[in-house]
Design a protein around this motif. Structure first.
Motif, short mmCIF file in Angstrom:
data_model
loop_
_atom_site.label_atom_id
_atom_site.label_comp_id
_atom_site.label_asym_id
_atom_site.label_seq_id
_atom_site.Cartn_x
_atom_site.Cartn_y
_atom_site.Cartn_z
N LEU A 242 0.84 -1.19 0.00
CA LEU A 242 0.00 0.00 0.00
C LEU A 242 0.88 1.24 0.00
O LEU A 242 1.80 1.37 0.81
CB LEU A 242 -0.90 0.02 1.24
N TRP A 247 -3.45 6.15 3.35
CA TRP A 247 -3.46 4.89 4.07
C TRP A 247 -2.95 5.04 5.50
O TRP A 247 -3.01 4.09 6.29
CB TRP A 247 -2.66 3.82 3.33
N GLN A 294 -3.06 -2.84 -5.58
CA GLN A 294 -3.42 -1.44 -5.41
C GLN A 294 -3.63 -0.84 -6.79
O GLN A 294 -2.79 -0.94 -7.68
CB GLN A 294 -2.34 -0.67 -4.66
N LEU A 300 -7.39 -0.27 -2.68
CA LEU A 300 -7.02 -1.68 -2.68
C LEU A 300 -8.14 -2.48 -3.33
O LEU A 300 -9.30 -2.36 -2.94
CB LEU A 300 -6.80 -2.16 -1.25
#
Length: 323
Positions: A242, A247, A294, A300
């Motif tokens: 990620l 995030w 991703q 995601l």
């Protein structure tokens, strides 16, 4: 889709199944085998090329092969152009791997992660393409310069980057470092996450048959794993890192889609490959997850593996703020 379908979701949100002509006519989909992975060529904008890794059957002969395809500009039809690499053992369809990755830090190379086909001896046999990470030229299928056995007289051995694997299921590039990580199914203990480096990663089931109960995933002297599940094994599959500020605390974590454990498992891994911790991401808890990636929008995307016509691709968006 493992049983033989390729689809595209366009920017307007529509999803269409691509016409593939006879491109999947030789697909071998049995057990864990079938259409297993897809990777888009880094030069796709100009060459419209992508690659698949899939089971293949011609007459009585079965293998796992890497295919090169081109896609039309309307995203309606894909044409198989060539078999880039064949001869990866498929066996009965058990432990067929197979993952593809174009590593950004290694332009001109394609990594192919394979399973051992549940055939004893193949992971340690440098003449076999099973139970390996292969590093090949996507144009020719030949081993790349700089591979550990590049001077071998055996063409298969020249393709080997590392060996000693049971059933590789995921490949992902760590942002910042360019290191590639793999995820692998253990037997009755120790699923693993490893850095993709040259060397022996230690899986050596009894040759001649396939005795694996009690066999350690990593023997003494082999390359140690970054993460191990211990008992019980959870069956990690596809992986991705990620990236992006939204995030928050999960930024730069490795995400594992998990099959038997039915979850999204996150691993914090430092730039020098130290395991900093792990957690379970809430969405899809209790759902078998086949793979994760991703997307270009930073979200995601997770593909489920529950069967019965109920599988879907789920989009999970971060809730943090932009940088």
């Amino acid at each position: 889709e493992r049983a033989g379908a390729i689809s595209a979701r366009t920017t307007d949100g529509s999803v269409r199944r691509l016409a593939v002509g006879t491109g999947l006519a030789d697909l071998f989909a049995q057990g864990e085998g079938g259409l297993l992975d897809l990777a888009v060529d880094p030069g796709f904008a100009a060459n419209r090329t992508f690659y698949t890794c899939q089971g293949r059957q011609v007459g009585a002969d079965r293998d796992v092969a890497v295919m090169r395809w081109t896609l039309d500009t309307g995203y309606t039809a894909a044409t198989r152009q060539a078999v880039v690499l064949g001869g990866i053992p498929a066996g009965s369809g058990r432990h067929n791997g197979c993952r593809l990755l174009f590593p950004p830090a290694d332009p001109g190379s394609l990594l192919v992660a394979t399973g051992d086909a549940a055939i004893g001896g193949t992971p340690q046999d440098l003449g076999s393409l099973a139970g390996k990470v292969l590093r090949i030229d996507p144009a020719t299928g030949q081993g790349r310069p700089g591979n550990p056995f590049a001077s071998s007289p055996n063409a298969n051995t020249r393709r080997v980057y590392n060996y000693g694997h049971r059933n590789l299921q995921g490949l992902a590039t760590q942002p910042g470092t360019g290191l590639v990580y793999s995820a692998e199914h253990g037997s009755d203990v120790d699923d693993e996450v490893n850095i993709v480096l040259p060397g022996d990663f230690g899986w050596a089931p009894a040759p001649g048959g396939y005795v694996e109960a009690g066999v350690p995933m990593t023997r003494a002297g082999a390359v140690p794993a970054v993460w191990r599940s211990g008992r019980p094994t959870i069956a990690p599959s596809g992986t991705t890192f990620l990236t992006g500020c939204p995030w928050g605390a999960y930024r730069d974590h490795l995400v594992l889609g998990v099959l038997a454990g039915q979850q999204l498992r996150l691993l914090g891994i430092s730039d020098n490959a130290l395991l900093l911790g792990e957690t379970v991401l809430g969405p899809l808890r209790g759902t078998r997850v086949r793979t994760v990636v991703q997307g270009p929008d930073g979200a995601l995307y997770a593909a489920t593996a529950v069967g019965g016509g109920a599988d879907r691709i789920v989009r999970i968006a971060p809730t943090g703020v932009a940088c």
